[in-house]
Design a protein around this motif. Sequence first.
Motif, mmCIF file in Angstrom:
data_model
loop_
_atom_site.group_PDB
_atom_site.id
_atom_site.type_symbol
_atom_site.label_atom_id
_atom_site.label_comp_id
_atom_site.label_asym_id
_atom_site.label_seq_id
_atom_site.Cartn_x
_atom_site.Cartn_y
_atom_site.Cartn_z
ATOM 1 N N PHE A 148 0.811 -1.219 0.000
ATOM 2 C CA PHE A 148 0.000 0.000 0.000
ATOM 3 C C PHE A 148 0.844 1.269 0.000
ATOM 4 N N ASP A 149 2.141 1.126 0.178
ATOM 5 C CA ASP A 149 3.058 2.267 0.090
ATOM 6 C C ASP A 149 3.378 2.456 -1.394
ATOM 7 N N ASN A 150 2.510 3.191 -2.082
ATOM 8 C CA ASN A 150 2.631 3.326 -3.532
ATOM 9 C C ASN A 150 2.515 4.784 -3.956
ATOM 10 N N ASP A 151 2.376 4.991 -5.261
ATOM 11 C CA ASP A 151 2.357 6.353 -5.800
ATOM 12 C C ASP A 151 1.228 7.214 -5.248
ATOM 13 N N ASP A 152 0.183 6.576 -4.751
ATOM 14 C CA ASP A 152 -0.939 7.349 -4.211
ATOM 15 C C ASP A 152 -0.512 8.213 -3.028
ATOM 16 N N TYR A 153 0.575 7.841 -2.409
ATOM 17 C CA TYR A 153 1.009 8.565 -1.207
ATOM 18 C C TYR A 153 2.157 9.533 -1.485
ATOM 19 N N TYR A 154 2.448 9.710 -2.754
ATOM 20 C CA TYR A 154 3.450 10.717 -3.139
ATOM 21 C C TYR A 154 2.802 12.092 -3.072
ATOM 22 N N ASP A 155 3.433 13.015 -2.356
ATOM 23 C CA ASP A 155 2.920 14.379 -2.184
ATOM 24 C C ASP A 155 3.972 15.352 -2.699
ATOM 25 N N GLU A 156 3.714 15.923 -3.851
ATOM 26 C CA GLU A 156 4.716 16.786 -4.488
ATOM 27 C C GLU A 156 5.064 18.005 -3.637
ATOM 28 N N ALA A 157 4.075 18.591 -2.992
ATOM 29 C CA ALA A 157 4.333 19.788 -2.179
ATOM 30 C C ALA A 157 5.255 19.468 -1.005
ATOM 31 N N VAL A 158 5.018 18.327 -0.374
ATOM 32 C CA VAL A 158 5.873 17.902 0.740
ATOM 33 C C VAL A 158 7.291 17.628 0.250
ATOM 34 N N TYR A 159 7.376 16.965 -0.886
ATOM 35 C CA TYR A 159 8.684 16.619 -1.463
ATOM 36 C C TYR A 159 9.472 17.885 -1.800
ATOM 37 N N ARG A 160 8.802 18.850 -2.441
ATOM 38 C CA ARG A 160 9.470 20.113 -2.778
ATOM 39 C C ARG A 160 9.898 20.854 -1.510
ATOM 40 N N PHE A 161 9.029 20.851 -0.510
ATOM 41 C CA PHE A 161 9.364 21.535 0.740
ATOM 42 C C PHE A 161 10.631 20.958 1.371
ATOM 43 N N HIS A 162 10.756 19.635 1.374
ATOM 44 C CA HIS A 162 11.945 19.023 1.971
ATOM 45 C C HIS A 162 13.202 19.318 1.154
ATOM 46 N N HIS A 163 13.065 19.448 -0.166
ATOM 47 C CA HIS A 163 14.200 19.914 -0.964
ATOM 48 C C HIS A 163 14.666 21.281 -0.460
ATOM 49 N N GLU A 164 13.716 22.180 -0.320
ATOM 50 C CA GLU A 164 14.050 23.559 0.064
ATOM 51 C C GLU A 164 14.578 23.636 1.495
ATOM 52 N N LEU A 165 13.893 22.934 2.407
ATOM 53 C CA LEU A 165 14.290 22.995 3.817
ATOM 54 C C LEU A 165 15.710 22.470 4.013
ATOM 55 N N TYR A 166 15.982 21.277 3.524
ATOM 56 C CA TYR A 166 17.290 20.679 3.782
ATOM 57 C C TYR A 166 18.384 21.303 2.905
#
Length: 422
Positions: A148-166
């Motif tokens: 169940f850990d699949n593409d449905d749980y990909y969140d682009e906004a969260v992913y982009r935020f972690h790029h910027e934060l780190y």
Amino acid sequence: VALMLGIGRALIQSGFRPEKTIVFCAMAAEEWGMADSKYDWSTGAWQQVSVVHPEWRGKVAADFNFELPAHAHGKKDAIRTVYEYADFLESLLGGTGVGKDVYPEGVAVLCPVETMSDDFSMAISGIPSMVNDFTSGQFMETHYHTQFDNDDYYDEAVYRFHHELYGCLVMAFDRTAVAPLNFERLFLALKDSLDLDYSEKTGAGGERLKELTEEAARLGKAVYEQVRRINEKCRNQEQPWKYREQYRELEAVLMQLFKMEQDSFVRLDWHDEVCFPQEAVRRNLKLVRTAVECLENGHGRCALEAIYGIDNNRYAFQFDEEVFRHFTDYVMNQEAGRLQWGAGRIVHHENLFHLVQLLKGKLEEEDEDFTEELLILKRVEENQLACYLDDIEYMNHAIEKMIQKLKEITENESWKVTDCTE
């Protein structure tokens, strides 16, 4: 891996020129890598820093680790880090409203690092580390390591935020002249872990430990203030790399202190939870006392419930003695190389297999004569108390050594800064 490379790409495209070396490293064997060892995961990270690149110890000022960074585990994000970096990270996050559009409740800083990810291997090796916290929320219980850990749980906004934060954190650490380690936070946490009433009852000298932790916290705060002023002054220099050379030795001493702290105070219980040295035995003692009181009142089942929580004795409830001993010996009687990041982190063990079998037999026979079992528990209590006294004394000596190191820093005139604006 994509997040790591995305940060690298952004740094290059922005024209950022780092003052320090930035290493991009994709760890292998994170889930499993050592047969028949309790500590069979995070093998790649441990091998990387212990075998492949041991020279990183004492030189790498910060490790950034990433786990499930494209999924929002809740309304609040968190960076999980070592105690010593909590203040620096909070100062970077404070008052900025960072992440509010993705995480309405903001970003917290949590301590200490846990054993579930590679940053633990890094930290105990002497490299202060951090990871985007990924263990909160239901995802870990319902989806982690499943189909169940699949593409449905990909969140682009969260992913982009972690790029910027780190990415921003990488740049912030790069601009420091000295690793911003604050040992005050560590010693305050250690103080909070103490049970002074209990140590007083047992004659363990807890008051002395409290006094030492308070002195160490005060010195840690003073040292961090020096470091903060040095870093602030460095940011105002036209050629900061030249300024950094003045404080290279100070950073080396701070990194030595960090490694000393990790060796001295980071312990694990039998469930892989991080704890201070005295905590596991104190928990055992309280459970033993509960079991004694249960038997004195004729409650055998209640006593077994308490014994279940002592070290790894839950194995004695469901397996035969050979299995029980195997899952004890593969922690207590293996070479360090096979135990990897768990080596030396569990110091004590109480074998209650025989006691469990006796009590289970009494319950089946409805026999309420617990004389023999009480004698066993009294001996266990004496043994655990001796371990507890040793742990407290050990911590006293360890803190005294760190206090001496911290004093040497505060008394070194060449490392003092009086003007941050020149």
